[in-house]
Motif scaffolding. Sequence first.
Motif, PDB file in Angstrom:
ATOM      1  N   LYS A  79      48.196  30.550  30.277  1.00  0.00           N
ATOM      2  CA  LYS A  79      47.311  30.041  29.230  1.00  0.00           C
ATOM      3  C   LYS A  79      46.764  28.660  29.554  1.00  0.00           C
ATOM      4  N   ASP A  80      47.480  27.918  30.407  1.00  0.00           N
ATOM      5  CA  ASP A  80      47.017  26.569  30.716  1.00  0.00           C
ATOM      6  C   ASP A  80      46.109  26.523  31.937  1.00  0.00           C
ATOM      7  N   LEU A  81      45.696  27.691  32.443  1.00  0.00           N
ATOM      8  CA  LEU A  81      44.802  27.722  33.594  1.00  0.00           C
ATOM      9  C   LEU A  81      43.376  27.463  33.106  1.00  0.00           C
ATOM     10  N   PRO A  82      42.719  26.398  33.562  1.00  0.00           N
ATOM     11  CA  PRO A  82      41.432  26.000  32.987  1.00  0.00           C
ATOM     12  C   PRO A  82      40.249  26.854  33.450  1.00  0.00           C
ATOM     13  N   TYR A  83      39.728  27.669  32.574  1.00  0.00           N
ATOM     14  CA  TYR A  83      38.495  28.432  32.751  1.00  0.00           C
ATOM     15  C   TYR A  83      38.438  29.176  34.102  1.00  0.00           C
ATOM     16  N   PRO A  84      39.262  30.195  34.294  1.00  0.00           N
ATOM     17  CA  PRO A  84      39.185  30.996  35.524  1.00  0.00           C
ATOM     18  C   PRO A  84      37.920  31.854  35.535  1.00  0.00           C
ATOM     19  N   THR A  85      37.325  32.026  36.694  1.00  0.00           N
ATOM     20  CA  THR A  85      36.095  32.816  36.794  1.00  0.00           C
ATOM     21  C   THR A  85      35.911  33.307  38.236  1.00  0.00           C
ATOM     22  N   GLY A  86      34.926  34.177  38.439  1.00  0.00           N
ATOM     23  CA  GLY A  86      34.552  34.663  39.768  1.00  0.00           C
ATOM     24  C   GLY A  86      35.667  35.313  40.553  1.00  0.00           C
ATOM     25  N   PRO A  87      36.465  36.243  39.960  1.00  0.00           N
ATOM     26  CA  PRO A  87      37.587  36.825  40.703  1.00  0.00           C
ATOM     27  C   PRO A  87      37.133  37.826  41.757  1.00  0.00           C
ATOM     28  N   MET A  88      37.935  38.009  42.776  1.00  0.00           N
ATOM     29  CA  MET A  88      37.742  39.089  43.747  1.00  0.00           C
ATOM     30  C   MET A  88      39.109  39.559  44.226  1.00  0.00           C
ATOM     31  N   ILE A  89      39.229  40.863  44.431  1.00  0.00           N
ATOM     32  CA  ILE A  89      40.469  41.437  44.942  1.00  0.00           C
ATOM     33  C   ILE A  89      40.321  41.649  46.435  1.00  0.00           C
ATOM     34  N   SER A  90      41.348  41.297  47.202  1.00  0.00           N
ATOM     35  CA  SER A  90      41.281  41.472  48.648  1.00  0.00           C
ATOM     36  C   SER A  90      41.178  42.961  48.974  1.00  0.00           C
ATOM     37  N   TYR A  91      40.651  43.257  50.143  1.00  0.00           N
ATOM     38  CA  TYR A  91      40.412  44.660  50.483  1.00  0.00           C
ATOM     39  C   TYR A  91      41.693  45.474  50.569  1.00  0.00           C
ATOM     40  N   ASP A  92      42.837  44.825  50.881  1.00  0.00           N
ATOM     41  CA  ASP A  92      44.101  45.559  50.900  1.00  0.00           C
ATOM     42  C   ASP A  92      44.782  45.575  49.538  1.00  0.00           C
ATOM     43  N   GLY A  93      44.199  44.893  48.543  1.00  0.00           N
ATOM     44  CA  GLY A  93      44.715  44.922  47.183  1.00  0.00           C
ATOM     45  C   GLY A  93      45.891  43.995  46.918  1.00  0.00           C
ATOM     46  N   ARG A  94      46.283  43.186  47.898  1.00  0.00           N
ATOM     47  CA  ARG A  94      47.496  42.383  47.753  1.00  0.00           C
ATOM     48  C   ARG A  94      47.249  41.014  47.132  1.00  0.00           C
ATOM     49  N   TRP A  95      45.996  40.558  47.108  1.00  0.00           N
ATOM     50  CA  TRP A  95      45.697  39.215  46.604  1.00  0.00           C
ATOM     51  C   TRP A  95      44.508  39.251  45.673  1.00  0.00           C
TER      52      TRP A  95
END
Length: 561
Positions: A79-95
Motif C-alpha cells: 500500500k505504501d508503493l507510490p503510484y505504480p504504473t507501466g508494468p510488464m511481465i518477463s517473457y519467462d513469466g518469472r519477473w
Amino acid sequence: MNRRQILFFFILFFSSIGVQAQSQFPPSFDLAGDERFPSITSDGKVLLFARESEEGFTFHLSNKIDGKFMPPTTLMLPKDLPYPTGPMISYDGRWIYFSAKGQTSGSDIYRMKRWGRRLGKPEKIEGKVNTSGYEMYPSLTKDGKGLYFSRLDDVSDPMDLKYAIYYSELDSDGKWGEPVKLPEGVNLYSEKEPKILPDSKTLMFTSKISDESFDYDVMMARKNEDGTWSDPEPVLSINQSKLNHPPCIDGVSQKAYFSKEGKLMEIPLNKVIETTTEVKKEVALSRNTDTSTQSDQSEKKETSPAKKPSTVSSFSDLGFDIKDYVPEPKYKAIIIGINTYNDGKIASLDNPEKDASSLQEILTTYYSFGKEDVKLLLSPTRENLIETFDAMMEESSENDHILIFYAGHGHWDQRRKAGYWLPSDAKAKSTANWVRNSTIKEYVASFKAKHVLLISDACFSGSIFKTRAAFDGADKSIKALEDLPSRKAMTSGTLKEVPDESVFVKYLQKRLVSNQEKFISARSLFDSFRVAVMNNSENVPQFGVINQTGDEGGGFIFIRK
C-alpha cells in the motif's frame, strides 16, 4: 495533394482494414477504469495489464486456459508503493517490472519476483538506470539481459514533455550498466512506451507525430546486425486514436493485444504490420530532420543507388522464434531435509539436512537445474512446506520437470492405513501438523509439469505407492519416455524404518556424480544403485508409478550439463 495529405490518406485507408480485424476482450476485462500496458509471456498463457482509476493503477493477471483468457485477478501490491504504473511481465513469466514515483521526485524502475499469483517484495533495480529524474515504461528482452525504458529528457515545458528511449545491459554482477540513448532515427520528437519483441530486434514504441502535435502514434523499428536501427514505420492497424499504445505479441495464437481508448483489444498478427512502400516513404519524409528543400530531396534520390523496396508480409519474416514456440524443458526441484524436531518426544536426526544440501549441489552443478529453480527447505514447518508446494503448483508449466526429495521422519499409521511426513513442528501425540502421503500425492497430480519424480528417504516411505506398480526392464527409448507424461517415485524402503545415515542417499548421490551419460532416465539411475543399497542395508528400495496422478508411461530424464 501535399505530403501530409497523402500520408493521411494511406493511414486512413489501411486503418479501416485494421478496424474490421480488431475485437474486444470479454466483458470480465472491462470494469471501472481504463485498461493499459498489456504484456504476455512467450508461451502466450499469462497476460499482465494495468487498470487506471481515480486512485491510480492496479495490476491484473489473466491465465489462458483452453484458448481463452480467464477473468483477471488483482495482484496485491504494498500500500505504501507510490503510484505504480507501466508494468510488464518477463517473457519467462518469472519477473514483473514496473515504475513507481521516487520518494522525493521523479520515478524509478522496480521489479518483483513472481511465483504464480504470489509476488516477492518490490525492489528498485540495481545499477545505473535509475536517477533522480524520471525512468518509466520498462521492457525486458527475452533473455532477460537487456532493458529498454523511457526517460523524461526535457521537463522545461509541463505541457510538452519530451521523452526518449534508452537501453541498458545486465553486467556480470547482475546490475544494469550505463544506459545508452537510442539514435535519432528512433528518438525524434518525444518517444516512450518501448516494447521489445521476443526476437530482441523488433522495437515498438509510441512517438509524437510532429513537434506541433500532442498526438502519439505507434511506430516499429528493427535493430540491424551492425547495431544500427531501421527507419521507424507506423503500425497502421493500431494507430486509430490520438493516443495509441504499442501491442504485446502472442506468437502462439498469432495475435497482438493492445489498449485502445481504455479497453483491451486483440488483432491478428498479419494485420499488425500491413503497410506499403508509399506509406514508408511518406513516413520517412515526415520524420526527416533534414532542412533541405523537397527538390533537394529529389535530387538526392536520383543520385543515390536504387534500393530494392522492402515489404513485410507476416511476423515470420521478422525472424520471430515464437511462432511455433516450444518451451525448453525447465528443471525444478523442492529438496527437503529435516534434522530438528520441536517436540522432544520425536528424535532429532543428524544427516537429512546435509543430504539435502549435497543433493542440491549435485543437481545444480552436474545437471540442468538452475540454482534459482531449486527450493531447499531445511527443517521446515508444515506451513513452510505447504506454501512451497502451493507456489510450485502455481508456477509450474506443462513442459516442466519437477523433482521432489524428502529426507526426515516418516510414519505409517496402521489404524488409518495412512503414511505421513513429519515436518519440524510435528507433535508426537497429534497429527495436526503431519503431512499425509495422500496430500503429497494430490500436489503431484496438480502440478502442470510434464514429469514429476518423487524421491523419499523416510521411514515407511514405500507407502506413497498405495498400490505399487513397479516395472521391470531397461528403458527402450529416452525419447519415448520424454514424450509421455510421468508421475514416478523412488523410495528408500517399504514399511521398514530407514537409518539416519542413509545408504540409499549415499548411492543415489554417488551414481548421479559418476554418471557420464548425457541423458539418463530415473529408472536407469535407480537400477544402477538398487543392488548396492540392498547389499549394504536391510532395506529394499522401490521404484514405481504414483497411481491416479496422471502418469502415462513416460519417465523423468536427467540431463547432464
